[in-house]
Each structure stands twice: as C-alpha cells, then as structure tokens.
Design an enzyme around this catalytic site. Structure first.
Site, mmCIF file in Angstrom:
data_model
loop_
_atom_site.group_PDB
_atom_site.id
_atom_site.type_symbol
_atom_site.label_atom_id
_atom_site.label_comp_id
_atom_site.label_asym_id
_atom_site.label_seq_id
_atom_site.Cartn_x
_atom_site.Cartn_y
_atom_site.Cartn_z
ATOM 1 N N CYS A 22 37.096 30.919 56.283
ATOM 2 C CA CYS A 22 35.645 30.848 56.104
ATOM 3 C C CYS A 22 35.147 29.413 56.302
ATOM 4 O O CYS A 22 35.776 28.465 55.838
ATOM 5 C CB CYS A 22 35.303 31.324 54.701
ATOM 6 S SG CYS A 22 33.583 31.147 54.284
ATOM 7 N N CYS A 57 31.566 26.488 48.817
ATOM 8 C CA CYS A 57 31.050 27.641 48.086
ATOM 9 C C CYS A 57 31.902 27.863 46.837
ATOM 10 O O CYS A 57 33.100 27.622 46.843
ATOM 11 C CB CYS A 57 31.123 28.845 49.014
ATOM 12 S SG CYS A 57 31.066 30.436 48.226
ATOM 13 N N CYS A 114 35.526 31.478 46.850
ATOM 14 C CA CYS A 114 36.971 31.578 47.078
ATOM 15 C C CYS A 114 37.628 30.217 46.897
ATOM 16 O O CYS A 114 37.541 29.377 47.781
ATOM 17 C CB CYS A 114 37.248 32.058 48.503
ATOM 18 S SG CYS A 114 36.607 33.681 48.864
ATOM 19 N N CYS A 149 29.927 36.082 54.704
ATOM 20 C CA CYS A 149 30.968 35.860 53.703
ATOM 21 C C CYS A 149 32.128 36.787 54.039
ATOM 22 O O CYS A 149 31.949 37.993 54.164
ATOM 23 C CB CYS A 149 30.411 36.173 52.324
ATOM 24 S SG CYS A 149 31.691 36.317 51.086
ATOM 25 N N TYR A 197 37.504 49.845 25.361
ATOM 26 C CA TYR A 197 36.860 48.958 26.347
ATOM 27 C C TYR A 197 36.690 49.743 27.658
ATOM 28 O O TYR A 197 37.144 49.313 28.715
ATOM 29 C CB TYR A 197 37.690 47.692 26.609
ATOM 30 C CG TYR A 197 38.183 46.990 25.371
ATOM 31 C CD1 TYR A 197 37.433 45.965 24.796
ATOM 32 C CD2 TYR A 197 39.394 47.338 24.779
ATOM 33 C CE1 TYR A 197 37.895 45.311 23.663
ATOM 34 C CE2 TYR A 197 39.855 46.690 23.642
ATOM 35 C CZ TYR A 197 39.113 45.672 23.087
ATOM 36 O OH TYR A 197 39.571 45.027 21.970
ATOM 37 N N GLU A 225 33.149 51.735 24.130
ATOM 38 C CA GLU A 225 32.651 50.575 24.889
ATOM 39 C C GLU A 225 31.456 49.980 24.147
ATOM 40 O O GLU A 225 30.650 50.713 23.581
ATOM 41 C CB GLU A 225 32.255 51.058 26.306
ATOM 42 C CG GLU A 225 31.265 50.220 27.075
ATOM 43 C CD GLU A 225 31.790 48.839 27.454
ATOM 44 O OE1 GLU A 225 32.945 48.728 27.899
ATOM 45 O OE2 GLU A 225 31.015 47.876 27.301
ATOM 46 N N ASP A 267 41.554 48.057 28.007
ATOM 47 C CA ASP A 267 41.206 47.271 29.203
ATOM 48 C C ASP A 267 40.181 46.219 28.776
ATOM 49 O O ASP A 267 39.018 46.270 29.176
ATOM 50 C CB ASP A 267 40.630 48.230 30.271
ATOM 51 C CG ASP A 267 40.359 47.532 31.602
ATOM 52 O OD1 ASP A 267 40.658 46.327 31.729
ATOM 53 O OD2 ASP A 267 39.838 48.202 32.521
ATOM 54 N N CYS A 286 42.979 41.353 32.339
ATOM 55 C CA CYS A 286 42.511 40.450 33.393
ATOM 56 C C CYS A 286 42.853 39.012 33.049
ATOM 57 O O CYS A 286 42.369 38.088 33.700
ATOM 58 C CB CYS A 286 41.011 40.633 33.639
ATOM 59 S SG CYS A 286 40.026 40.475 32.157
HETATM 60 N N1 SAH Z 1 37.839 50.050 32.132
HETATM 61 C C1 SAH Z 1 36.481 49.659 32.380
HETATM 62 C C2 SAH Z 1 36.288 48.163 32.608
HETATM 63 C C3 SAH Z 1 36.685 47.332 31.458
HETATM 64 S S1 SAH Z 1 36.089 45.690 31.562
HETATM 65 C C4 SAH Z 1 35.942 50.432 33.552
HETATM 66 O O1 SAH Z 1 36.699 51.074 34.211
HETATM 67 O O2 SAH Z 1 34.756 50.382 33.818
HETATM 68 C C5 SAH Z 1 35.996 45.303 29.836
HETATM 69 C C6 SAH Z 1 34.908 46.049 29.104
HETATM 70 O O3 SAH Z 1 34.990 45.744 27.719
HETATM 71 C C7 SAH Z 1 33.504 45.668 29.519
HETATM 72 O O4 SAH Z 1 32.830 46.838 29.911
HETATM 73 C C8 SAH Z 1 32.873 45.072 28.238
HETATM 74 O O5 SAH Z 1 31.512 45.383 28.098
HETATM 75 C C9 SAH Z 1 33.690 45.736 27.170
HETATM 76 N N2 SAH Z 1 33.782 45.064 25.859
HETATM 77 C C10 SAH Z 1 33.771 43.741 25.587
HETATM 78 N N3 SAH Z 1 34.006 43.532 24.274
HETATM 79 C C11 SAH Z 1 34.164 44.754 23.707
HETATM 80 C C12 SAH Z 1 34.452 45.197 22.377
HETATM 81 N N4 SAH Z 1 34.617 44.335 21.382
HETATM 82 N N5 SAH Z 1 34.563 46.514 22.168
HETATM 83 C C13 SAH Z 1 34.407 47.410 23.150
HETATM 84 N N6 SAH Z 1 34.137 47.043 24.429
HETATM 85 C C14 SAH Z 1 34.025 45.736 24.710
#
Ligand code: SAH
Length: 492
Positions: free
Chosen positions: A76, A82, A85, A168, A322, A343, A394, A421
C-alpha cells in the site's frame, strides 16, 4: 536499567526484538526501552528520540542499518503513514510466525504452562491464503483539504489528520469508486466536510459495508446535522457505481463533539435500512448501527474451531458469555439442546434476538447484562436453570472478570471454550481456570487482522475436577446429585 538519561533528539541505535500492541517495534538502547513506529523484529536501526518517560521512550527511525530478514516493501502506498496496517512491511509468513510465538510465549510466561505442554497443545496459527481485501466494513473520515475541497482517507496513527488514500488494500476495491461518488456529490452541492475544531461542516464519515456472501452493499453517511441536500443526486451517483448490489443508502445524524463515529439513529435514503449476509450458517440482518464481524472468512474459521471444540451432540445446555450479536450462540444452537447468550450491550442483544427470529431458531435465548453479574443468578440453588454442559466465553481485550471465572468454576461445565483477542489476558485467565481444575486441551491462534499486531486464539478447556466420575460419563446434574448426597452422608 539504563544508566544513561535520554532526552529528545538524542541519536540512538538499537535492535528491535518485539512488537507492541499498536504494532510499533520495541527494542533497548543501553538497557532503556524504546518504541519505534515501522520498525520490525530483527531490524538494526539508527533512530532519533522523540519523547522520554521514566521507564520507556519513543523514537523515530532515521536509518535501517541492517533490515530484518522479514522486511518487505509494503503493497500500500500510504502504509507507515496511515494508522491502519502497522505490519504491511513485514512478510505475511513472518507476521504469522510472530503472532504464533506471541501466543506461545504468553501462555508460558503468564499462563504458567511448560514448553512441553505448549508444544503438545498449541496448534499452528490459522492464517489467510490471501491477506488483502479481507474487511467487509470501512469507516472513512471526510475532512476539508488545504485546497478547500473535501477529501477522504484514514486517520494517521494516534492523530486525527486524514491520510488521503484512493484505495485501501484490505478493503474491497469498489469502495474507492463509491467514495469518489460521495466526494463528487459533495463538490457538486458545495457540501462541506466536518471540522473537528469548529464543529462545523456536514459530512463526518462514510461507512461502507459489504455482505461477502450475499454481495449486498450498504453506504451510510454520518452527518453533523439531520438533512442532506440533493438526496436523489447522491443516490444516482452511488447506484451508477454499483447497480444491483447496492441495497441500502442511509444517513446517520451525529452532532456530538467527541470521537464517537456513529450517532444513535439513522434514516433510509435508498433501498432498505439494512443488508443481509450469511455467516457460520446463519443469516444476519445488518443495520448501519449493528456490530458484525469484519473478517468473515476468518470468522468462519475461528468460530468453526469454537464449534468443534464445544463438541456438541444436540442435547447440551450451552452458555455463551460476551455473546455480542449472538453469532456463536446461534451457530451452536443448531447442535445444542438450548443456548443462553449474555451480553452487556442491549442493542447487540436486540440484534441477536431478531437474528434468532429471522433464522427461525427457537432454542436460543438472550439476556442483557454483565456476564459476571448474570452468571451469579445461574449458580446452583439460584433459580430453575439447567446447569450448562458447555460454557463459551468471548470477552473483550481485558479478558474475563475474576468473579465470572469463579462462577464458571462453580457451575463446573464439562468444557469451556475460550475465544480471546488478547493472548496476555487469555493466559492470565487460563492460569485461574487451571487452578480451578480446568486443563487446557487445545489452543489455536487465528489471524483475524492481517497486517495488524492483533491475534485471536480459541482454546478448549476441560474439567478435570470430577475425576472419579469421568469414566462414568455422568451429566453434570447427576454429578451434583451424587456430590450433594455425599455431603449429606458426611453430615450424618
Ligand atoms: N462473540 C461475539 C463478539 C464478542 S466481542 C459475537 O460473535 O458477536 C466481546 C463482547 O463482549 C462485545 O460485544 C462487548 O460488548 C461485550 N462485553 C464487554 N464487557 C462485557 C461484560 N462485562 N459482560 C458481558 N458482555 C461484555
């Protein structure tokens, strides 16, 4: 520690040994740590000190004395300027190797696993065959240039100056033509771009989203106001670029004076207010305000691993903490008895519920709340819920709350699938799980964001606690019943 006190404009030489979370190179000069943008592990560089704090400093490359073996020319033209990346000048195989080693080192250093344990359990990183054009969503800031005309591009790292780019390389090619159509419409109608200093000007951001499976496209203009002139002209210019697949043009008012990109509502100017796309076998309805995974190809791989690790037979009770818009919950609902998603963001839960309905899924329910709070109401003796057989987490980068892990340990599911992550918080949390009797069975890093320093990891943990019952292949309820009966016996 370094004896030397460094100051701004000092010249230093150093060898880069690591990459920071934001993709800068890290190295030591006379024992003092420096962060250097665009420097790569293995680079030997001469640099100029920009800023020094008590324990580390920032420096800028002056000369690469001896380049890293992984160095390459970024594809790029604005790479390095930028903020997007940070690793485009690092060969993709090297990026993958670096990310794998990062996960490995964190699991050993912070997770307390031995080299041998990790060698047995950590699988190869899952990369992309073609690490370009992978994003389905782009948010382009629009700002007035020195020439008095509107320009679009991306923010430079850590600042809000716009680095103009026509194309991009991690976004679909057609985006540049769509962007040009918007800029064209602005020029024709003398529409000014937003100015952060004065709070004046109309167009703040252009958001473009594509359904990679459905091929449907959505263009959303974030505006500092509620109306735009010449809507018909905008629609004409955009549909000239994309005839059939452009399904939605919306405007999203946002008059706030902060960095939040989106407003709270939107109005449909053309087509529907949403597009649809299919991911992990589920069809999602995506509005301009909906969260949706940005790298669908790798999401299929990551969540596919999560599904394999969950090892469902069709009977199980699954708890997905989550859960976001419920991608994992809905995918697993097809192989489980019942799924509960939790969530914290209410709008995401609304999307999850709507998507469940849209896909005629009846065995998934969704609860808004903090995972660490909602799970307390699911503990044995609190309510009528079935104990989960499998728990999926997650969490965001900060990982799981300690109280959430403690509650999972109390619920004692047979398997925990951890999608992470951030390898550092993952490793911290796995250590707690291990102390609570959960063993890491398998872990696989997945590269969701090529050319960035981020890496996702999916892990399978298994409950070793009811060792004496494992051979009986007992359900958790039965295990608890036996345990309770044993306790009663002990009392007598
Ligand atoms: N598995 C999800 C993505 C998860 S990303 C999907 O497939 O869409 C992490 C997520 O955790 C986000 O959506 C965020 O809003 C949520 N989050 C952050 N802190 C949290 C908490 N204390 N309890 C529940 N969810 C939470």
């Amino acid at each position: 520690m370094s004896e030397r006190i460094f100051k701004k404009n000092d010249e230093i030489t150093l060898t880069v040994t690591d990459i920071s979370d934001d993709g800068s190179g890290i190295g030591k000069s006379e024992g003092f740590i420096f962060f250097v943008k665009n420097a790569l592990p293995g680079d030997e560089i001469r640099a100029k000190v920009m800023k020094v704090t008590k324990s580390y400093g920032f420096a800028r490359i002056e000369e690469v004395i001896k380049p890293s073996a992984g160095r390459c020319k970024a594809a790029c033209s604005v790479a390095g300027k930028c903020g997007g990346c940070s690793l485009q000048n690092y060969r993709y195989e090297e990026q993958l190797r670096y990310k794998f080693i990062k996960v490995k080192n964190d699991l050993i250093r912070l997770g307390g696993y031995s080299e041998e344990e990790i060698a047995e359990r950590l699988c190869d990183i899952v990369g992309m065959d073609e690490p370009y054009r992978y994003r389905n969503k782009a948010q382009y800031p629009v700002r007035m240039g020195k020439d008095g005309k509107p320009h679009s591009g991306f923010f430079a790292g850590h600042t809000h100056s716009v680095i103009e780019t026509d194309d991009c390389l991690i976004e679909p090619e057609v985006n540049s033509a769509l962007l040009r159509a918007v800029i064209n419409w602005m020029n024709k109608n003398h529409v000014k771009a937003y100015d952060e200093e004065t709070g004046k000007g109309l167009v703040r951001h252009v958001l473009i989203r594509h359904g990679f499976t459905s091929k449907e496209c959505q263009v959303n203009l974030v505006i500092n106001g509620s109306k735009i002139p010449d809507e018909a002209g905008l629609v004409r210019l955009l549909t000239d670029v994309m005839k059939d697949d452009l399904k939605s043009i919306t405007v999203c008012p946002n008059t706030r004076r902060d960095n939040v990109i989106l407003g709270d509502s939107y109005r449909t100017v053309y087509g529907e207010g949403y597009i649809t796309d299919t991911l992990v076998g589920i069809t999602f309805k995506i509005s301009p305000l909906s969260f949706y995974q940005v790298n669908p190809l790798q999401t299929e791989k990551l969540y596919g691993l999560a599904r394999d690790y969950a090892g469902l037979t069709g009977e199980e009770e699954v708890l997905d903490l989550y859960c976001g818009i419920g991608t994992i919950s809905l995918m697993l609902s097809k192989k489980a008895g019942h799924v509960t998603g939790v969530e914290i963001v209410d709008r995401a839960i609304k999307d999850a519920k709507e998507n469940a309905k849209f896909n005629a899924i009846r065995n998934a329910e969704f609860i808004t709340g903090a995972a660490e709070d909602v799970i307390q109401t699911m503990l044995p003796g609190k309510g009528e819920r079935r104990t989960p057989d499998v728990v999926v987490v997650d969490p965001p980068r900060k990982g799981c709350a300690r109280s959430c892990i403690d509650a999972i340990l109390t619920l004692a599911p047979s398997r925990v699938v951890y999608v992470s992550c951030d390898p550092a918080t993952l490793s911290r949390d796995l250590k707690i799980f291990r102390e609570g009797g959960y063993e890491l069975v398998k872990a696989t890093p997945v590269d969701m964001f090529p050319h960035s320093s981020h890496v996702e990891t999916v892990c399978l943990l298994s409950n070793r606690k009811p060792d004496s019952y494992v051979h009986l292949n007992l359900k958790m309820e039965d295990y608890y019943r036996i345990k309770d009966a044993e306790k009663e016996q002990e009392k007598k």
